[in-house]
Design an enzyme around this catalytic site. Structure first.
Site, mmCIF file in Angstrom:
data_model
loop_
_atom_site.group_PDB
_atom_site.id
_atom_site.type_symbol
_atom_site.label_atom_id
_atom_site.label_comp_id
_atom_site.label_asym_id
_atom_site.label_seq_id
_atom_site.Cartn_x
_atom_site.Cartn_y
_atom_site.Cartn_z
ATOM 1 N N HIS A 91 17.915 -5.143 6.884
ATOM 2 C CA HIS A 91 18.075 -6.454 7.517
ATOM 3 C C HIS A 91 17.770 -7.585 6.539
ATOM 4 O O HIS A 91 17.474 -8.702 6.956
ATOM 5 C CB HIS A 91 17.146 -6.559 8.738
ATOM 6 C CG HIS A 91 17.274 -5.426 9.691
ATOM 7 N ND1 HIS A 91 18.476 -5.089 10.261
ATOM 8 C CD2 HIS A 91 16.381 -4.525 10.163
ATOM 9 C CE1 HIS A 91 18.307 -4.034 11.061
ATOM 10 N NE2 HIS A 91 17.048 -3.662 10.999
ATOM 11 N N HIS A 117 21.389 -2.341 14.541
ATOM 12 C CA HIS A 117 21.423 -0.953 14.056
ATOM 13 C C HIS A 117 22.672 -0.271 14.590
ATOM 14 O O HIS A 117 22.667 0.912 14.917
ATOM 15 C CB HIS A 117 20.191 -0.184 14.513
ATOM 16 C CG HIS A 117 18.916 -0.924 14.326
ATOM 17 N ND1 HIS A 117 18.327 -1.636 15.341
ATOM 18 C CD2 HIS A 117 18.139 -1.094 13.235
ATOM 19 C CE1 HIS A 117 17.228 -2.215 14.886
ATOM 20 N NE2 HIS A 117 17.090 -1.903 13.601
#
Lengths: 331, 331
Positions: free
Chosen positions: A58, A220
């Site tokens: 991320h 995700h």
């Protein structure tokens, strides 16, 4: 898979090594962990430590938000995988300066469990620890790795507001209260044009046709709420704003901060075009955001897409905290 | 082509509108142009104006580097297309505060011609104008749109150093001399994993096989110097460092600043891994960069790839100028 990597198993450790060596004035590695602490941590004497983290993939979140005015430390799990309790515990210890440590946890079952365990370990050491679980993603209820709603890009605004408060010397109970106050006012929803490819598996997390998009995909690759043919930026904005409106109930008498977040592979050109349509859309509701930021803050490796976060500013101080200068890599 | 846009013909105007509306405290549009000026321009009284620009598609360059401590104004052409002389002229006029204006031009034939024409127009108005042509890309001599070498990511370091000098009140002749001094010490070379897709044409600028990369590609998809199968990050670093070494002759007694620049679609994860390998590679030469920055600064829309810029710091002041704080969107 065509990526600038070496051994896929070493992606996280090499990435973190690159971050800390490129920016030693900001980040210091915590020995024997995949975690970092502010290089000016010594200046935080008598202040609350602010810690976050989660799976890698991320970037710049979360290590990129460690530094003066934001996070005290951050811990990185493997890609899309929660960090372990012992590593989280090490960051809590490093971040504590006697006034306690506050944890910002994204709402994924693994993160919640492991951060809570680390909190228990630290409390047994006599460190005061409190936490908030961020669940800003309004796309879906429950998901692959989440009970309730997921935590996504709005987490960065939590880092910023609480980081400014911690820097100002705010106490642990006050930071905890501030977190509870801002959280219900931060809402996010995303649209994906392509999936992230995890270097460890070499495969995209899902497949979209050449002309297809998916609303509400998680960071995700969790499923979203609708697939359809690619639409204009204006139409995407209309969809995402209407989804946010159902939660936040836009009101021209209120003040809003807005984060337009690229998910990794979407060029700034498209993010600015989306922002333009967003500003025009909100203007029709007589709303002009008082604060806005556009760029890659909470990504999903190389996913193409954008998330929109709206933060209703119920107190003048929240805006002041957003505007306080920081010294980080990613803000 | 799957992009977050509306009408492809409106990409540049909508993008610029999004940038200026999202960041009104930093950027102000210059009416009837695709150009912007610092919102705090009034504070630049009696200081030299610093202007750059070029085709769009390189965001955040150049408008993202307008603001306190960097550029005074920037002008945006259509995608990969030089801005017109009349628009450049408008920015020069807006940037002039009586001490003259300095132009930072990337070495593309269209840019050079149009900026020189604008300079002539401004000088006829009595505005003192000087300029530098940046040609930092060592990959090839002459190219699709260039005589000599191309100007690429090193341009951002020129903006930074000259911007800090201009902010400090340095005179036009001194800025010109500084530009001539730093220029030969800034060298860049890139590797591409995929081509940029221009939204106006809907087609990638070139084709690479699934396992193929190309060294030395330009930021408008100009051909590079070699294609081969994708290699490890370490091997890419070895190639690019050796290419730079042929020009800059690394010397452990000297000081270097390093910019690792993502070309648009390459996630930060890969940029940090590349940075880690770069730092390790240079360490073998007993070199530790004294300044480093990693991220997307001079992109090519959605090209995947990285460029490496090395700046030999021959004066202590150059490093101080790099470290001066700025208020821009993109730095």
């Amino acid at each position: 898979m065509k990526k600038i990597i070496n051994n896929p198993a070493d992606v996280v450790s090499e990435m973190l090594s690159g971050m800390t060596k490129a920016y030693p004035q900001i980040l210091t590695p915590i020995p024997k962990t995949a975690a970092v602490i502010r290089s000016d941590q010594a200046s935080m004497v008598n202040k609350v430590g602010l810690v976050s983290g989660g799976g890698s993939g991320h970037e710049p979140a979360h290590a990129g938000f460690v530094g003066k005015g934001m996070l005290t430390g951050a811990v990185c799990g493997q890609i899309f995988t929660s960090p372990t309790p012992d590593q989280i515990y090490e960051v809590i210890k490093a971040a504590d300066q006697g006034r306690g440590v506050f944890l910002v946890i994204k709402n994924y079952s693994g993160d919640v469990m492991n951060f809570e365990m680390a909190k228990d370990m630290a409390e047994m050491d006599g460190i005061k620890v409190d936490s908030v679980i961020v669940d800003d993603d309004i796309a879906v209820e429950n998901s692959m790795y989440t009970q309730g709603r997921r935590g996504v890009a709005g987490t960065i605004l939590v880092h910023k507001v609480l980081g400014a408060a911690a820097q100002a010397g705010t106490s642990l109970p006050e930071i905890s209260q501030l977190a509870q106050e801002i959280l219900p006012n931060i809402k996010t929803v995303a649209v994906a044009l392509s999936a992230a490819t995890n270097p460890e598996t070499g495969k995209p997390g899902f497949e979209l046709k050449n002309d297809e998009i998916e609303y509400g995909v998680g960071i995700h690759s969790e499923p979203g709420y609708r697939r359809e043919k690619i639409k204009s930026s204006q139409a995407l904005v209309t969809e995402l704003v209407s989804k946010i409106d159902q939660e936040i109930h836009f009101d021209s008498q209120k003040q809003y901060a807005v984060l337009v977040n690229g998910l990794g592979a979407t060029p700034l050109m498209e993010q600015y075009i989306f922002s333009n349509d967003l500003i025009n859309n909100l203007a029709q509701k007589q709303i002009r955001p008082v604060w806005m930021k556009v760029g890659n803050y909470m990504t999903s490796i190389d996913m193409a897409g954008i998330s929109l976060t709206v933060f209703e500013l119920q107190a003048k101080q929240w805006l002041e905290y957003l505007n306080e200068p920081v010294e980080t890599i990613g803000w």
